[in-house]
Motif scaffolding. Structure first.
Motif, mmCIF file in Angstrom:
data_model
loop_
_atom_site.group_PDB
_atom_site.id
_atom_site.type_symbol
_atom_site.label_atom_id
_atom_site.label_comp_id
_atom_site.label_asym_id
_atom_site.label_seq_id
_atom_site.Cartn_x
_atom_site.Cartn_y
_atom_site.Cartn_z
ATOM 1 N N ALA A 1 -4.059 8.466 0.594
ATOM 2 C CA ALA A 1 -3.380 9.756 0.520
ATOM 3 C C ALA A 1 -4.157 10.814 1.289
ATOM 4 O O ALA A 1 -5.387 10.886 1.192
ATOM 5 C CB ALA A 1 -3.210 10.194 -0.939
ATOM 6 N N HIS A 2 -3.417 11.618 2.043
ATOM 7 C CA HIS A 2 -4.034 12.683 2.836
ATOM 8 C C HIS A 2 -3.626 14.049 2.316
ATOM 9 O O HIS A 2 -2.442 14.293 2.037
ATOM 10 C CB HIS A 2 -3.620 12.552 4.302
ATOM 11 C CG HIS A 2 -3.990 13.741 5.142
ATOM 12 N ND1 HIS A 2 -5.303 14.093 5.371
ATOM 13 C CD2 HIS A 2 -3.229 14.665 5.770
ATOM 14 C CE1 HIS A 2 -5.330 15.177 6.131
ATOM 15 N NE2 HIS A 2 -4.082 15.555 6.371
ATOM 16 N N SER A 3 -4.589 14.946 2.144
ATOM 17 C CA SER A 3 -4.357 16.365 1.883
ATOM 18 C C SER A 3 -3.415 16.586 0.691
ATOM 19 O O SER A 3 -3.774 16.281 -0.446
ATOM 20 C CB SER A 3 -3.832 17.034 3.156
ATOM 21 O OG SER A 3 -3.912 18.438 3.060
ATOM 22 N N CYS B 1 0.864 -1.177 0.000
ATOM 23 C CA CYS B 1 0.000 0.000 0.000
ATOM 24 C C CYS B 1 0.900 1.226 0.000
ATOM 25 O O CYS B 1 1.886 1.285 0.750
ATOM 26 C CB CYS B 1 -0.921 0.014 1.227
ATOM 27 S SG CYS B 1 -1.939 1.516 1.362
ATOM 28 N N LEU B 2 0.576 2.191 -0.834
ATOM 29 C CA LEU B 2 1.320 3.443 -0.877
ATOM 30 C C LEU B 2 0.538 4.492 -0.086
ATOM 31 O O LEU B 2 -0.574 4.861 -0.467
ATOM 32 C CB LEU B 2 1.506 3.904 -2.322
ATOM 33 C CG LEU B 2 2.329 5.176 -2.526
ATOM 34 C CD1 LEU B 2 3.777 4.959 -2.086
ATOM 35 C CD2 LEU B 2 2.267 5.628 -3.986
ATOM 36 N N LEU B 3 1.106 4.945 1.016
ATOM 37 C CA LEU B 3 0.485 5.946 1.875
ATOM 38 C C LEU B 3 1.262 7.253 1.730
ATOM 39 O O LEU B 3 2.423 7.343 2.140
ATOM 40 C CB LEU B 3 0.490 5.466 3.328
ATOM 41 C CG LEU B 3 0.105 6.465 4.423
ATOM 42 C CD1 LEU B 3 -1.227 7.144 4.137
ATOM 43 C CD2 LEU B 3 0.078 5.766 5.783
ATOM 44 N N VAL B 4 0.618 8.260 1.150
ATOM 45 C CA VAL B 4 1.273 9.543 0.921
ATOM 46 C C VAL B 4 0.675 10.564 1.888
ATOM 47 O O VAL B 4 -0.515 10.887 1.813
ATOM 48 C CB VAL B 4 1.110 10.017 -0.537
ATOM 49 C CG1 VAL B 4 1.919 11.291 -0.771
ATOM 50 C CG2 VAL B 4 1.571 8.925 -1.501
ATOM 51 N N LEU B 5 1.507 11.048 2.792
ATOM 52 C CA LEU B 5 1.054 11.947 3.851
ATOM 53 C C LEU B 5 0.871 13.368 3.332
ATOM 54 O O LEU B 5 1.261 13.700 2.218
ATOM 55 C CB LEU B 5 2.057 11.930 5.003
ATOM 56 C CG LEU B 5 2.279 10.577 5.683
ATOM 57 C CD1 LEU B 5 3.379 10.676 6.727
ATOM 58 C CD2 LEU B 5 0.980 10.069 6.314
ATOM 59 N N LEU C 1 -8.030 11.093 1.957
ATOM 60 C CA LEU C 1 -8.459 11.689 3.217
ATOM 61 C C LEU C 1 -8.283 13.202 3.101
ATOM 62 O O LEU C 1 -7.155 13.691 2.988
ATOM 63 C CB LEU C 1 -7.621 11.151 4.384
ATOM 64 C CG LEU C 1 -7.529 9.629 4.535
ATOM 65 C CD1 LEU C 1 -6.653 9.277 5.735
ATOM 66 C CD2 LEU C 1 -8.905 9.002 4.667
ATOM 67 N N SER C 2 -9.390 13.940 3.088
ATOM 68 C CA SER C 2 -9.353 15.404 2.981
ATOM 69 C C SER C 2 -8.381 15.854 1.900
ATOM 70 O O SER C 2 -7.446 16.624 2.166
ATOM 71 C CB SER C 2 -8.961 16.027 4.329
ATOM 72 O OG SER C 2 -9.843 15.619 5.347
ATOM 73 N N PRO C 3 -8.557 15.401 0.669
ATOM 74 C CA PRO C 3 -7.592 15.736 -0.378
ATOM 75 C C PRO C 3 -7.564 17.232 -0.676
ATOM 76 O O PRO C 3 -8.603 17.906 -0.692
ATOM 77 C CB PRO C 3 -8.093 14.946 -1.590
ATOM 78 C CG PRO C 3 -9.560 14.756 -1.333
ATOM 79 C CD PRO C 3 -9.687 14.597 0.148
ATOM 80 N N TRP C 4 -6.373 17.740 -0.916
ATOM 81 C CA TRP C 4 -6.182 19.157 -1.207
ATOM 82 C C TRP C 4 -6.359 19.383 -2.702
ATOM 83 O O TRP C 4 -5.410 19.533 -3.448
ATOM 84 C CB TRP C 4 -4.791 19.595 -0.753
ATOM 85 C CG TRP C 4 -4.571 21.074 -0.839
ATOM 86 C CD1 TRP C 4 -5.505 22.061 -0.878
ATOM 87 C CD2 TRP C 4 -3.297 21.737 -0.914
ATOM 88 N NE1 TRP C 4 -4.912 23.294 -0.958
ATOM 89 C CE2 TRP C 4 -3.554 23.134 -0.979
ATOM 90 C CE3 TRP C 4 -1.975 21.295 -0.907
ATOM 91 C CZ2 TRP C 4 -2.539 24.070 -1.053
ATOM 92 C CZ3 TRP C 4 -0.958 22.240 -0.981
ATOM 93 C CH2 TRP C 4 -1.245 23.610 -1.060
#
Length: 232
Positions: free
Chosen positions: A76-78, A14-18, A98-101
């Motif tokens: 991915a977040h923000s 899984c690719l998790l991009v903060l 998650l709350s994408p910018w």
């Protein structure tokens, strides 16, 4: 760009991009990483904070790293959601944001925004006054807030603004979790890109993982990584 791998023996990646300023050392980020790492070999991307070229400094390095993963879902977040919106990798199975910018709602006239972003300045001199605890989430720690960026450069605002203007259409495998009271990114931008049945609302701040409602939604987040929109 820093990438950390959490491998507890899971078979799938899984690719998790903060998001902007998120770091694995933050207690609430680690909570999210720990939950995902129970199910996946988790590759956690910490984005550089002060950039002048989003494509070169965020998108391209993530794309190059992901090319070696095979099949994998994205979480991915923000700012991570902005970055991975440009990631067109055939190995991506599902995308959970998650709350994408995907847009900003700056309380400034357009002429002022245009002037600030036109300045040839790469130093962070524009205050980010909305990154306070109640905006981030009620579980946000003092250490986490102290680490967060308190200013952005005109060059940073210029490159991210251009990215918002040229976002590709959302993929069919994408879902998003967001709060309508988000004061960091514009939740309306999520609604413009995804149909309502691919959006799950939560009560809290910009960071789901720093909000008390996180336990209510984490299982759905994990299910969406596995099954995509059908999990909602």
């Amino acid at each position: 760009m820093q990438i950390r791998v959490y491998d507890d023996g899971a078979e799938q990646d899984c690719l998790l991009v903060l998001g902007w300023g998120n770091r694995c050392r933050h207690e609430n980020v680690q909570w999210l990483v720990d939950r995902v790492a129970r199910e996946y070999r988790t590759h956690v991307v910490e984005l550089p904070t002060h950039i002048t070229d989003l494509q070169r400094e965020w998108v391209d390095p993530v794309r190059e790293y992901a090319a070696d993963l095979g099949e994998f879902p994205i979480l991915a977040h923000s700012a991570g959601g902005l970055t991975t919106a440009f990631l067109d990798d055939p190995g991506v199975t599902n995308r959970v944001y998650l709350s994408p910018w995907w847009g900003s709602d700056l309380p400034l006239p357009d002429a002022v925004v245009d002037f600030v972003t036109s300045l040839p300045v790469s130093k962070p001199v524009v205050p980010t006054g909305n990154l306070e605890g109640d905006a981030i989430g009620d579980l946000a720690t003092e250490a986490q807030l102290a680490d967060g960026p308190d200013a952005a450069s005109p060059a940073f605002l210029r490159t991210t603004g251009r990215a918002h203007d040229r976002l590709p259409p959302a993929r069919e495998d994408a879902v998003a979790f967001c709060t309508l009271t988000d004061r960091v990114v514009d939740p309306r931008a999520v609604g413009r890109r995804l149909h309502a049945d691919r959006i799950r609302l939560y009560q809290g701040g910009h960071e789901l993982f720093s909000s008390s409602s996180r336990e209510r939604h984490i299982d759905t987040v994990l299910a969406a990584l596995d099954r995509g929109p059908a999990a909602l």
